[in-house]
Scaffold this motif. Sequence first.
Motif, PDB file in Angstrom:
ATOM      1  N   ARG A 249       4.150  -2.998   3.266  1.00  0.00           N
ATOM      2  CA  ARG A 249       3.566  -1.843   2.577  1.00  0.00           C
ATOM      3  C   ARG A 249       3.736  -2.068   1.074  1.00  0.00           C
ATOM      4  NH1 ARG A 249       2.225   2.944   4.565  1.00  0.00           N
ATOM      5  NH2 ARG A 249       3.411   2.547   6.463  1.00  0.00           N
TER       6      ARG A 249
ATOM      7  N   GLY B 206       0.308   1.288  -4.147  1.00  0.00           N
ATOM      8  CA  GLY B 206      -1.038   1.194  -4.710  1.00  0.00           C
ATOM      9  C   GLY B 206      -1.220   2.178  -5.845  1.00  0.00           C
TER      10      GLY B 206
ATOM     11  N   ARG C  81      -1.032   5.775  -3.598  1.00  0.00           N
ATOM     12  CA  ARG C  81      -1.566   5.442  -2.277  1.00  0.00           C
ATOM     13  C   ARG C  81      -1.121   4.041  -1.895  1.00  0.00           C
ATOM     14  NH1 ARG C  81      -7.757   7.285  -2.290  1.00  0.00           N
ATOM     15  NH2 ARG C  81      -7.490   6.773  -0.088  1.00  0.00           N
ATOM     16  N   ASP C  82      -0.197   3.980  -0.931  1.00  0.00           N
ATOM     17  CA  ASP C  82       0.290   2.687  -0.454  1.00  0.00           C
ATOM     18  C   ASP C  82      -0.798   1.988   0.351  1.00  0.00           C
ATOM     19  OD1 ASP C  82       2.679   3.274  -1.608  1.00  0.00           O
ATOM     20  OD2 ASP C  82       3.744   3.656   0.272  1.00  0.00           O
ATOM     21  N   ARG C  83      -0.712   0.664   0.391  1.00  0.00           N
ATOM     22  CA  ARG C  83      -1.641  -0.110   1.218  1.00  0.00           C
ATOM     23  C   ARG C  83      -0.847  -1.145   1.994  1.00  0.00           C
ATOM     24  NH1 ARG C  83      -3.585  -4.989  -1.732  1.00  0.00           N
ATOM     25  NH2 ARG C  83      -2.326  -5.084  -3.595  1.00  0.00           N
TER      26      ARG C  83
END
Length: 128
Positions: free
Chosen positions: A44, A47, A51-53
């Motif tokens: 993880r 972002g 907002r994590d990606r």
Amino acid sequence: MSPGATPALSRARVQTETQITRAILQCLAANRILAWRVNSRVVRMPGKGGRDRLVRFGGLAGMPDIAGVLPGGRACFLEVKRVGEHPTVIQTHLMFRLAAAGALVRVVNCVEDVRQALHDWGMKPLPL
């Protein structure tokens, strides 16, 4: 048995999947088979805007633990599991896809399973 002593079997440490994988890679190398550990991971990453990606490293989801090439060029894949453990649905699906494409695929628990697979695949594995 002296006080505090335990039977040897209860003291024996169960091998981890990593230890089994190392032993299998040594077995394959001794049999002159080009093979390598496939390290697949998902990480993880933070972002923009909080907002994590998820970022995937090392190949397809469910990729077997060991990939290799047998003499003659045939691809082989080994999914290493401890005794009593089973591949996930994603792993099983990918193993079926690899086999359908012509690769040799096997779930193994130990070096002896690998030796049996080599035998089944037409090779004569070296003695232990």
